[in-house]
Design an enzyme around this catalytic site. Structure first.
Site, PDB file in Angstrom:
ATOM      1  N   GLU A  65      41.513  43.639  53.132  1.00 48.45           N
ATOM      2  CA  GLU A  65      41.745  42.232  53.448  1.00 48.45           C
ATOM      3  C   GLU A  65      43.165  41.801  53.112  1.00 48.45           C
ATOM      4  O   GLU A  65      43.788  41.046  53.861  1.00 48.45           O
ATOM      5  CB  GLU A  65      40.735  41.341  52.727  1.00 48.45           C
ATOM      6  CG  GLU A  65      39.302  41.488  53.232  1.00 48.45           C
ATOM      7  CD  GLU A  65      39.161  41.226  54.723  1.00 48.45           C
ATOM      8  OE1 GLU A  65      40.026  40.534  55.294  1.00 48.45           O
ATOM      9  OE2 GLU A  65      38.196  41.723  55.328  1.00 48.45           O
ATOM     10  N   TYR A 148      40.016  32.414  52.649  1.00 47.32           N
ATOM     11  CA  TYR A 148      39.508  33.418  53.588  1.00 47.32           C
ATOM     12  C   TYR A 148      39.162  34.733  52.903  1.00 47.32           C
ATOM     13  O   TYR A 148      38.070  35.284  53.087  1.00 47.32           O
ATOM     14  CB  TYR A 148      40.505  33.690  54.725  1.00 47.32           C
ATOM     15  CG  TYR A 148      40.162  35.001  55.381  1.00 47.32           C
ATOM     16  CD1 TYR A 148      39.079  35.093  56.241  1.00 47.32           C
ATOM     17  CD2 TYR A 148      40.846  36.174  55.046  1.00 47.32           C
ATOM     18  CE1 TYR A 148      38.686  36.309  56.777  1.00 47.32           C
ATOM     19  CE2 TYR A 148      40.462  37.386  55.580  1.00 47.32           C
ATOM     20  CZ  TYR A 148      39.389  37.456  56.440  1.00 47.32           C
ATOM     21  OH  TYR A 148      38.987  38.652  56.943  1.00 47.32           O
ATOM     22  N   ASP A 166      38.430  32.896  59.669  1.00 47.57           N
ATOM     23  CA  ASP A 166      39.766  33.441  59.901  1.00 47.57           C
ATOM     24  C   ASP A 166      40.226  33.001  61.286  1.00 47.57           C
ATOM     25  O   ASP A 166      39.533  32.268  61.982  1.00 47.57           O
ATOM     26  CB  ASP A 166      39.756  34.970  59.792  1.00 47.57           C
ATOM     27  CG  ASP A 166      39.229  35.593  61.056  1.00 47.57           C
ATOM     28  OD1 ASP A 166      38.264  35.043  61.623  1.00 47.57           O
ATOM     29  OD2 ASP A 166      39.786  36.605  61.508  1.00 47.57           O
ATOM     30  N   CYS A 221      37.319  37.673  72.698  1.00 39.29           N
ATOM     31  CA  CYS A 221      37.763  36.283  72.770  1.00 39.29           C
ATOM     32  C   CYS A 221      39.152  36.177  72.169  1.00 39.29           C
ATOM     33  O   CYS A 221      39.401  35.442  71.221  1.00 39.29           O
ATOM     34  CB  CYS A 221      36.771  35.390  72.026  1.00 39.29           C
ATOM     35  SG  CYS A 221      36.977  33.620  72.320  1.00 39.29           S
ATOM     36  N   CYS A 231      31.960  39.013  77.399  1.00 36.39           N
ATOM     37  CA  CYS A 231      31.506  38.209  76.261  1.00 36.39           C
ATOM     38  C   CYS A 231      29.998  37.953  76.310  1.00 36.39           C
ATOM     39  O   CYS A 231      29.470  37.522  77.327  1.00 36.39           O
ATOM     40  CB  CYS A 231      32.243  36.875  76.239  1.00 36.39           C
ATOM     41  SG  CYS A 231      31.737  35.823  74.860  1.00 36.39           S
TER      42      CYS A 231
END
Length: 320
Positions: A65, A148, A166, A221, A231
């Site tokens: 992360e 986050y 995020d 997306c 999608c």
DNA sequence: AAAACGTGGGG
DNA sequence: TCCCCAAGTTT
């Protein structure tokens, strides 16, 4: 699979959030209708990333992360592998000089993240018995861990039910739920409320949902050229239903780079990273023609703790 | 709250 | 080519 159809308080809250986000859209869609398609799509299309494997552990998730903050997956991959092999536990990194973290960071960018990950490892070793904390608040107290990253760790590493917001998730929600092409420039209270409202009830599904919405934003997306044909929720997407209107609001102001202190800092640090021994000032002077800006950039690196000045005008990555 | 903070790839 | 963007955090 989970109960994606039974009503709950979360559904009502989600409905409110949706209406609040787009009052013009009278048709309130069931938030629950999004869970199954997105989670199923994730099960079928998720990338096999090393930090998603069980053996990554909380430390692997946390390190990934940090590296992924503003840096694309493909560039993180090799650095992540080396990092975890060299420092498999927080205590291993904590025992190192911070400069080694900066060196191993390579060209991921924003090298202060390396320093902060190192500092976080030391905090974990000292305050948490070497275990990455599993509480959001404790994670938030660590250097380099913001809203986050704390959410990502509790969700991905510990399987907790926590909204993870995020840039990918924000874009997915902006489109699918709010009918906007892009989210606001800065995260808003309304977005946080919506993210909480859309969260599935149980931990396991909520955790998958968080990863799935993020992956959907990253692969389908996307910011530019979204692949709506692939999608899983295109039929329910508020933005599609509205005819994919162009973004209104203020454009995001781009970041300039050429000629800035950041570019100079980058060049200076590249020289320092490449040398195991202290570097004389004269070597650093080569990287930038303008002496005032050069000196300012170097001073900045020193005050940030990324560079250690030595006697006789020499510099190196920090040892302590 | 706006601005600083790296780097490189893709449209 | 140039501009936009990438799993944000800090001050």
């Amino acid at each position: 699979m989970t109960a994606t159809t039974d009503p709950s308080s979360a559904t009502a809250e989600a409905a409110d959030a949706v209406v609040g986000a787009d009052a013009a859209d009278g048709a309130v869609r069931s938030a629950r209708a999004l869970h199954a398609p997105v989670v199923d799509w994730f099960a079928a299309h998720a990338r096999d990333l090393p930090w998603r494997r069980p053996e990554a552990g909380a430390w692997g998730v946390m390190a990934s992360e940090f590296m992924l903050q503003q840096t694309p997956v493909n560039r993180v991959l090799p650095v992540y592998e080396e990092w975890l092999e060299r420092w498999p536990r927080p205590a291993d990194l904590a025992a190192e000089a911070p400069g080694e973290a900066v060196r191993a960071w390579g060209r991921l960018g924003y090298p202060r993240r390396a320093l902060r990950l190192h500092a976080a490892a030391r905090a974990i070793a000292e305050r948490h018995g070497g275990e990455v904390p599993s509480e959001h608040a404790q994670l938030l107290a660590l250097p380099g861990v913001g809203e986050y990253t704390a959410a990502a760790v509790v969700s991905f590493a510990y399987g907790q039910r926590h909204a993870v917001l995020d840039t990918n998730v924000r874009r997915v929600f902006a489109r699918a739920v709010s009918g906007q092409q892009f989210p606001p420039n800065a995260t808003t209270a309304a977005e946080r409320r919506l993210a909480r409202a859309l969260l599935p009830d149980d931990d396991a599904t909520a955790s998958r949902w968080a990863a799935a919405t993020m992956e959907l934003g990253a692969l389908v997306c996307t910011a530019r050229g979204p692949q709506c044909g692939r999608c899983p929720i295109a039929e329910q997407c508020a933005w599609q239903l509205a005819g994919a209107p162009a973004h209104e609001g203020p454009a995001r102001r781009g970041q300039s780079y050429a000629g800035t202190d950041r570019q100079v800092r980058g060049r200076l640090l590249a020289v320092l990273r490449a040398s195991k021994d202290p570097v004389p000032q004269s070597d650093l002077d080569q990287v930038w023609h303008e002496p005032v800006q050069r000196a300012r950039a170097l001073d900045g690196l020193v005050s940030d703790g990324l560079v250690e000045p030595l006697e006789g005008g020499r510099y190196r990555l920090p040892l302590t």
